[in-house]
Design an enzyme around this catalytic site. Structure first.
Site: not given
Ligand code: BAL
Ligand code: ZN
Length: 873
Positions: A121, A265, A297-298, A301, A320
């Site tokens: 990214e 990822n 956070h990850e 996602h 985000e």
């Molecule tokens: N997507 C880049 C790192 C994050 O914001 O989680």
């Molecule tokens: Zn993020």
């Protein structure tokens, strides 16, 4: 470099339905074979050429449907490959060579220590193979990684491992399959001599998920907190959003050289080691909390970003902003909710407000960019999260959840836009967000001027709110925004929230009013006593609220406001008023006199009930120099520093015994745990110690030395070391620094702290120290964490970075110029403090501009060019 415009968006002419990759790893010459199943978009013209991105790739071979293409069939340049004619459906095969060991930009496939890792990214995949490197091309992936059995015993990629085996020459392979279609920015590969800790999570439907954290051997004892955080995050996402994990395996890998904090990822999150490794002896409470937030956070996602992704990079805040909002709520639920909000807002009002007022200001959804990595900003992330929070405040929790369920259901497996997200909120709530959408397109922080009048005779309170958003680059005129203002009226006699009656309707004691016009007056009736308004409770909108509060009003709100956030904010405003006077006194060479109302307020806090120590620690913390600077028309760094020190020392002298008592009452020998209770206790104790050390109180010094020597946990050790190094007692600081540096020479994350502590001290020798430390064997421009810890931290040292001889600016510019060649993304980020030149006096403005000009005169990466060009426009 040419900008890309949102208005030019076109769907891809060709999509990839399935991607197969084979990596034969080698530091200097990794071979990547790609086999892509491709098809023309139904709306694309039959003669549409196939355009693939590709940078820093050596093309070895290219074939369509097993027929090799000769050189006349395609055009190749620095940015990619163009094939004039392709069938409607076809298999594209390519082989390229890349050199991970040469890759200092840390985008694409690179080496960190001896291991291979990737960062794709936003546009790193084009450094791995020729591909339509855009988020709206989503494919299933099958990836084979071949490596050396000894050097790379572990070979990881996204999804589930489906095959492994040995090869000739001491090599081996593992094949991974990811059944969920994904854009290539979520591709990941890791190979090296790694070790893992493993755990399990049972999802809400009863599936077992294996959880692994992969690290270098010496870090195996630093994974416990990240693993516990991951499990909490998985459970929270099920309960708060109904989101269940969708693979059998979830892996996290810690990497030392990483541009960002971490990367989501699919199934294989790659983390900056600073964002995952913790141990009581090496990481502070703040680091523990940071790790918890980033792991969450990850993980979050996986749905908000991976299952539903962005159509194009202009929509970055779609994933985000929403995911930051989700991690903020998770951390608030897991720790102290008011402290989480105070810390987030405190940071936001300092750093994002500055960004929104500077030359790089941009909307949450920018309409153009040159280099997308320059847009991983506080505006996209944090202001994006504030906008999602406003949406929740406007529709209420239940509708918000219905809206998010609808979003995930409607768009699962798709690449979508911000309109799609807000549309779900509208459908779920019946609200009209057409005016609200301006938040996404207008840059700049709105100012709200508030004015209130109490009519004793009618028993009415008239509140007038006027909004104005200042001009920002490219946006001279702004339209009024839809702003939710959460508020109460606190009765001056009762000290209680009064019932609010607006337009004849009782709306409760704490309500959200909607500001939509440039100016609106709200008339509250049946107001039985004169109130003090408590406005923008919990920071209900990302705006600057101006209300002519008297110091008595603020002292009143500090004790009576039912909103914890606004109680804290009243204290900050009270301190700011006193600081304003002292800054003026310093500039005019007049004797400084401490405002006794601030001392009285602090005394009342110190002698009051201590039921929330974490909030109390925040309330006892003065606004930072950076935040004070934000309030000044022209920033006078020296006057701000002198005024703040004067307040700190005056409070310390007046309340010495109270601070000492607090310190002693909160000492503890208990084994370290990152629990909210312990963290609160340590923060209160360490705030008290900082006050005592500000006057170099003998007893305080002894406590500080003892705290350092006790070596109980890194939070206490780091605070003691910082206070010693930032004091004038070099006789005590030097041996402490030496001992600390020797003890932790083997641990990069602790050495980062060692660098930062030294270059953030206020004494004037810092510039020389930075230069000296840049020659230290442990310093390297190639490691982003080290650059941030030394050079980045120095640029936050306000009195030293802004030296009047301009040498601080010069040093930063020198580093930016060198780093521009090695790592453009980090170089561009490092410039930020120089881009704020308009805020300073004329002398500093000229010095900062001349360094920006010097940078601009160099051959520049597009990243650095874009920032410098905006800064000088
Ligand atoms: N997507 C880049 C790192 C994050 O914001 O989680
Ligand atoms: Zn993020």
């Amino acid at each position: 470099p040419q900008p890309v415009y949102l208005s030019d968006y076109q769907p891809p002419a060709y999509r990839v339905t399935h991607t197969e990759l084979t990596f034969d790893l080698d530091p200097a010459a990794t071979r990547v074979k790609a086999r892509l199943l491709m098809e023309r978009h139904s709306e694309a013209a039959p003669d549409a050429p196939l355009v693939l991105n590709g940078e820093h790739l050596k093309l070895i071979s290219l074939a369509i449907d097993a027929t090799p293409l000769d050189a006349a069939a395609y055009e190749l340049d620095d940015e990619g490959l163009r094939i004039a004619q392709v069938p409607e459906r076809f298999v594209l095969e390519s082989e390229v060579e890349i050199a991970p060991q040469e890759n200092t930009a840390l985008e694409g496939l690179y080496q960190s220590n001896a291991m291979y890792c990737t960062q794709c990214e936003a546009e790193g995949f084009r450094r791995i193979t020729f591909y339509p490197d855009r988020p709206d091309v989503m494919a299933t992936f099958k990836v084979t990684v071949i490596g050396d059995q000894q050097h790379e015993p572990i070979l990881l990629a996204n999804g589930n491992p489906i095959e492994r085996g040995e090869l000739e020459g001491g090599r081996h392979f593992v094949t991974w399959e990811d059944p969920h279609p994904k854009p290539c920015y979520l591709f990941a590969l890791v190979a090296g001599n790694l070790h893992s800790v493993e755990d399990h999570f049972t999802t809400m439907s009863g599936r077992d998920v294996t959880l692994q954290i992969w690290v270098e051997k010496e870090n195996l004892d630093k994974t416990e907190h990240a693993m516990a955080s991951l499990k909490r995050a998985m459970a929270w996402d099920e309960q708060a959003y109904g989101r269940e994990y969708d693979l059998d395996l979830f892996m996290i890998v810690a990497v030392n050289d990483f541009n960002m904090g971490a990367m989501e990822n699919k199934g294989l999150n790659i983390f900056n080691s600073a964002a995952v490794l913790t141990h009581p002896q090496t990481a502070t409470d703040a680091a523990f909390q940071n790790v918890e937030g980033i792991v969450a956070h990850e993980y979050f996602h996986n749905w908000s970003g991976n299952r539903v992704t962005c159509r194009d990079w202009f929509q970055l805040s779609l994933k985000e902003g929403f995911t930051v909002f989700r991690d903020q709520c998770f951390s608030a639920d897991t720790n102290s909710a008011p402290v989480k909000r105070i810390q987030d807002v405190s940071f936001f009002r300092t750093a994002q407000f500055a960004e929104d007022a500077g030359p790089t200001a941009h909307p949450i959804r920018p309409d153009h960019y040159i280099e997308i990595t320059n847009f991983y900003t506080l505006t996209i992330y944090e202001k994006g999260a504030e906008v999602v929070r406003m949406l929740r405040n406007l529709v209420g929790e239940e509708s918000f959840r219905r809206g998010s369920d609808l979003y995930f259901e409607r768009f699962d497996g798709q690449a979508v836009t911000i309109e799609d997200f807000v549309g779900c909120m509208a459908d779920a709530s019946g609200e009209d967000f057409s005016q609200f959408m301006r938040w996404y397109s207008q840059a700049g922080t709105p100012d709200i001027d508030a004015h209130g009048e109490y009519d004793y005779v009618q028993g009415e309170y008239h509140l007038t709110l006027r909004q104005r958003t200042p001009a920002t680059p490219g946006q001279p005129d702004k339209l009024p925004l839809h702003i939710p203002v959460r508020m109460g009226l606190v009765g001056t006699k009762s000290g209680q929230d009064l019932t609010l009656t607006l337009n004849g309707e009782k709306i409760g004691k704490d309500a959200v009013i909607h500001l939509r016009e440039d100016e609106q007056t709200f008339v509250f009736t049946d107001v039985a006593e004169a109130p003090v308004p408590s406005l923008l409770r919990e920071f209900s909108a990302p705006v600057k609220l101006h209300y002519p509060y008297s110091r008595e009003d603020l002292a009143f709100l500090l004790t009576h406001d039912s909103d914890g956030f606004n109680r804290w904010d009243a204290g900050q405003r009270l301190a700011l008023l006193a600081l304003d006077d002292l800054i003026a006194a310093h500039r005019n060479g007049v004797e400084k006199v401490m405002d006794s109302r601030v001392v009285d307020a602090f005394k009342a806090l110190l002698n009051g009930p201590m039921n929330d120590k974490a909030v109390l620690a925040e309330m006892l913390t003065l606004p930072s120099e950076a935040y004070i600077a934000e309030q000044q028309p022209i920033v006078d760094v020296d006057a701000i520093h002198a005024a703040r020190e004067f307040v700190r020392q005056s409070l310390a002298m007046a309340l010495r015994d109270e601070f000492l008592a607090i310190y002693e009452a909160n000492m503890s020998d208990e084994a370290y745990a990152p629990t909210p209770e312990q963290i609160a206790q340590r923060s209160l104790k360490n705030v008290a110690l900082a006050y005592l050390m500000s006057i170099e109180d003998e007893q305080g010094l002894a406590l500080c030395e003892a705290q350092f020597a006790a070596d109980h946990n890194m939070t206490d050790v780091r605070q003691a070391l910082t206070l010693l190094v930032h004091s004038d007692r070099d006789d005590l600081a030097s041996p402490a620094l030496k001992a600390f540096g020797e003890k932790w020479a083997h641990d990069p994350l602790v050495m980062d702290q060692w660098f930062t502590v030294q270059v953030s001290r206020p004494q004037p020798d810092v510039l020389e120290r930075v230069k000296y430390l840049m020659q230290h064997p442990a310093f390297s421009l190639k490691n982003p964490n080290r650059v941030r810890a030394l050079v980045g931290a120095f640029a936050q040292n306000r009195v030293n970075f802004h030296r009047l001889d301009g040498l601080g600016y010069q040093l930063l510019a020198d580093v930016v110029i060198e780093l521009n060649r090695l790592n453009p993304e980090i170089a561009a980020r490092l410039i930020t403090p120089l881009t704020r030149w308009q805020r300073f006096d004329e002398t500093r403005q000229a010095l900062m501009r001349s360094e920006l000009e010097r940078i601009k005169a160099q051959p520049l990466s597009s990243n650095v060019y874009e920032v410098v060009e905006k800064a000088l426009a």
